[in-house]
Design a protein around this motif. Structure first.
Motif, mmCIF file in Angstrom:
data_model
loop_
_atom_site.group_PDB
_atom_site.id
_atom_site.type_symbol
_atom_site.label_atom_id
_atom_site.label_comp_id
_atom_site.label_asym_id
_atom_site.label_seq_id
_atom_site.Cartn_x
_atom_site.Cartn_y
_atom_site.Cartn_z
ATOM 1 N N GLN A 27 45.562 40.065 33.949
ATOM 2 C CA GLN A 27 44.433 39.333 34.530
ATOM 3 C C GLN A 27 44.148 39.777 35.961
ATOM 4 O OE1 GLN A 27 42.299 37.386 32.770
ATOM 5 N NE2 GLN A 27 43.581 38.204 31.119
ATOM 6 N N ALA A 28 45.186 40.101 36.700
ATOM 7 C CA ALA A 28 44.981 40.621 38.052
ATOM 8 C C ALA A 28 44.178 41.922 37.995
ATOM 9 C CB ALA A 28 46.323 40.843 38.743
ATOM 10 N N GLU A 29 44.498 42.770 37.037
ATOM 11 C CA GLU A 29 43.763 44.025 36.871
ATOM 12 C C GLU A 29 42.307 43.761 36.497
ATOM 13 O OE1 GLU A 29 46.233 45.787 33.917
ATOM 14 O OE2 GLU A 29 47.543 46.797 35.388
ATOM 15 N N ILE A 30 42.082 42.779 35.639
ATOM 16 C CA ILE A 30 40.720 42.428 35.251
ATOM 17 C C ILE A 30 39.925 41.921 36.451
ATOM 18 C CG2 ILE A 30 39.376 40.724 33.923
ATOM 19 C CD1 ILE A 30 41.515 41.077 31.688
ATOM 20 N N LEU A 31 40.540 41.077 37.261
ATOM 21 C CA LEU A 31 39.865 40.564 38.457
ATOM 22 C C LEU A 31 39.486 41.692 39.407
ATOM 23 C CD1 LEU A 31 42.031 37.373 39.130
ATOM 24 C CD2 LEU A 31 39.716 37.457 38.176
ATOM 25 N N ARG A 32 40.386 42.633 39.565
ATOM 26 C CA ARG A 32 40.079 43.803 40.395
ATOM 27 C C ARG A 32 38.929 44.596 39.790
ATOM 28 N NH1 ARG A 32 40.906 45.345 45.247
ATOM 29 N NH2 ARG A 32 42.001 47.313 44.885
ATOM 30 N N GLY A 33 38.914 44.680 38.457
ATOM 31 C CA GLY A 33 37.832 45.385 37.783
ATOM 32 C C GLY A 33 36.479 44.742 38.007
ATOM 33 N N TYR A 34 36.470 43.425 38.206
ATOM 34 C CA TYR A 34 35.233 42.723 38.526
ATOM 35 C C TYR A 34 34.839 42.887 39.991
ATOM 36 C CZ TYR A 34 35.096 40.224 34.042
ATOM 37 O OH TYR A 34 35.009 39.902 32.704
ATOM 38 N N GLY A 35 35.663 43.566 40.762
ATOM 39 C CA GLY A 35 35.341 43.805 42.161
ATOM 40 C C GLY A 35 35.934 42.814 43.137
ATOM 41 N N ALA A 36 36.837 41.957 42.654
ATOM 42 C CA ALA A 36 37.481 40.992 43.552
ATOM 43 C C ALA A 36 38.539 41.673 44.410
ATOM 44 C CB ALA A 36 38.122 39.872 42.747
ATOM 45 N N GLU A 37 38.745 41.135 45.594
ATOM 46 C CA GLU A 37 39.845 41.557 46.464
ATOM 47 C C GLU A 37 41.005 40.600 46.241
ATOM 48 O OE1 GLU A 37 40.923 41.715 51.250
ATOM 49 O OE2 GLU A 37 38.863 41.361 50.594
ATOM 50 N N LEU A 38 42.191 41.130 46.006
ATOM 51 C CA LEU A 38 43.355 40.283 45.784
ATOM 52 C C LEU A 38 44.273 40.286 46.985
ATOM 53 C CD1 LEU A 38 44.439 41.051 42.084
ATOM 54 C CD2 LEU A 38 42.728 39.426 42.924
ATOM 55 N N ILE A 39 44.671 39.079 47.404
ATOM 56 C CA ILE A 39 45.708 38.905 48.417
ATOM 57 C C ILE A 39 46.940 38.455 47.643
ATOM 58 C CG2 ILE A 39 46.469 37.594 50.421
ATOM 59 C CD1 ILE A 39 42.772 38.214 49.705
ATOM 60 N N PRO A 40 47.881 39.364 47.376
ATOM 61 C CA PRO A 40 48.990 39.067 46.460
ATOM 62 C C PRO A 40 50.121 38.296 47.134
ATOM 63 C CG PRO A 40 49.159 41.327 47.215
ATOM 64 C CD PRO A 40 47.907 40.763 47.839
ATOM 65 N N VAL A 41 50.646 37.321 46.407
ATOM 66 C CA VAL A 41 51.753 36.490 46.889
ATOM 67 C C VAL A 41 52.755 36.338 45.745
ATOM 68 C CG1 VAL A 41 52.433 34.283 47.927
ATOM 69 C CG2 VAL A 41 50.110 35.190 48.314
#
Length: 199
Positions: A27-41
């Motif tokens: 799901q993290a990969e999918i969110l990135r694919g939608y163009g979201a920026e992830l701040i990982p914790v």
């Protein structure tokens, strides 16, 4: 899915339901694919404990690579999230019953609980993807409290094995992007609990 997630700054926080890590990474990969920026914790346990589901260093590296930045793994590192306005929405996926209990009581003794607390100071939404074998037993009261707590939203859940684990609930992780989009509009996806997979 619309372009709502493009450019969105999502805090992506993981706690120790290790058997669901692969689904959460996907799901993290999918969110990135939608163009979201992830701040990982990652909670300290999520970042440091190796299990039959994977080595700690591999899990940490995978989240780091997906997000393209270092993973926050301490209370100290997580504290600036709110003051520096680093996130538009916070996701906890997976969210264990232990973490849910701490959020209910405003306990901030891990990187993830501090990340959520710091993010909430600005009144922004938090999306929880529950994964727990006792969600419908001892942990039910904590979920009930969070259902009624402002700014908290849930990824719809499934009773994944009601015969052998009758109290277990696990988020339908494939609905995470939809849950995020709904939460941004102040909407909780429903039904919250399914008896079989919706997809």
């Amino acid at each position: 899915m619309s372009n709502t997630l493009s450019g969105l700054r999502i805090g992506f926080a993981m706690t120790g339901s290790f058997c669901t890590f692969n689904s959460c990474f996907q799901q993290a990969e999918i969110l990135r694919g939608y163009g979201a920026e992830l701040i990982p914790v990652m909670s300290e346990n999520a970042a440091c404990v190796s299990t039959r589901f994977g080595k700690a260093e591999d899990n940490l590296a995978r989240l780091r690579n997906i997000a393209g930045r270092e993973v926050i793994t301490s209370v100290y590192e997580a504290e600036p999230i709110g003051p520096k306005n680093m996130t538009d929405i916070m996701v906890v996926a997976p969210c264990t019953s232990n973490t849910a209990a701490k959020l209910t009581s405003s306990i901030t003794d891990t990187a993830v609980t501090m990340a959520v607390k710091s993010h909430l100071r600005r009144g922004k939404p938090v999306v929880l993807a529950i994964a727990s074998n006792d969600s419908l037993m001892g942990s039910a009261k904590n979920l009930g409290e969070l259902f009624n707590r402002k700014n908290y939203y849930f990824v719809p859940m499934v009773q994944d094995d009601w015969t052998n684990k009758p109290a277990s609930l696990v988020a339908e992780f494939s609905l995470l992007p939809n849950a995020i989009e709904a939460a941004l509009s102040g909407i909780q996806l429903r039904p919250i609990i399914y008896h079989s997979s919706p997809v």
